[in-house]
Design an enzyme around this catalytic site. Sequence first.
Site, short mmCIF file in Angstrom:
data_model
loop_
_atom_site.label_atom_id
_atom_site.label_comp_id
_atom_site.label_asym_id
_atom_site.label_seq_id
_atom_site.Cartn_x
_atom_site.Cartn_y
_atom_site.Cartn_z
N GLY A 44 45.36 -8.71 7.72
CA GLY A 44 45.01 -7.42 7.99
C GLY A 44 43.58 -7.21 8.13
N GLN A 49 35.53 -3.15 8.79
CA GLN A 49 35.21 -4.42 8.36
C GLN A 49 34.62 -5.33 10.08
OE1 GLN A 49 39.38 -6.40 6.61
NE2 GLN A 49 37.40 -7.85 6.32
N CYS A 88 40.16 -12.78 2.16
CA CYS A 88 39.28 -12.04 3.11
C CYS A 88 38.29 -11.79 3.78
CB CYS A 88 39.00 -10.34 1.79
SG CYS A 88 38.23 -8.85 2.91
N LEU A 89 38.87 -11.31 5.10
CA LEU A 89 37.92 -12.08 6.43
C LEU A 89 36.16 -11.54 5.87
CD1 LEU A 89 39.70 -11.80 9.39
CD2 LEU A 89 40.03 -13.22 8.34
N HIS A 130 45.46 -3.84 -0.16
CA HIS A 130 44.19 -4.74 0.31
C HIS A 130 43.31 -3.58 1.71
CE1 HIS A 130 41.39 -8.47 1.14
NE2 HIS A 130 41.79 -8.06 1.84
N GLU A 131 44.16 -3.32 2.54
CA GLU A 131 43.46 -2.81 3.07
C GLU A 131 42.72 -1.38 2.90
OE1 GLU A 131 42.26 -5.29 6.01
OE2 GLU A 131 43.46 -6.66 5.53
N HIS A 134 39.66 -1.64 1.19
CA HIS A 134 39.21 -0.95 2.04
C HIS A 134 38.09 0.22 2.55
CE1 HIS A 134 37.49 -5.89 3.17
NE2 HIS A 134 38.93 -5.96 3.76
NI NI Z 1 39.90 -7.07 3.74
#
Ligand code: NI
Length: 169
Positions: A44, A49, A88-89, A130-131, A134
């Site tokens: 995701g 991000q 998380c990236l 999760h996304e 953000h």
């Molecule tokens: Ni994330």
Amino acid sequence: MLDICKLGEEVLREKCTKVTKFDDALRILLDAMYETLEEADGIGLAAPQIGVNQRFFIVSLPDGTQREFINPEITGTSVETNPYEEGCLSLPGVYHDVERPSKVIIKAQKANGEEFTLKASGLMARVIQHENDHLDGVLFIDHLNDRDREKVVHEYNKRQNRQRRGKRN
Ligand code: NI
């Protein structure tokens, strides 16, 4: 491939604004995000991000399911919750269990502006939550208690420092 913003960058902590233009620029950005996500081996990716302060994210699951959510709104969550180890990236290399509702209902728009509603469970429900976080400047570590959050952030900083040293040598 797009650069992915990391913990400490302000854009990850901002509340994003609604998407108003469903144009080619949005489609191109979404395509670049899918490529970036694939390259980063993630499931995701949310607009902040990649430094874009707007309400949209993409999901790309191991089973091949790909979906984009523009101006999403979670309209329902199950009472039942479950833990799942999240990463998380924007905090590469660290993971921790997060407790969240197991099912959600989400309302959003497609890249062409068309509205849809999706009932999600399993991994899709997890990634959506999760996304979606953000877009309000919330990271998975914010769901942890103080002690666990400090542990995860400490581990993350240690990894980042090791990497920086590695690059110099
Ligand atoms: Ni994330």
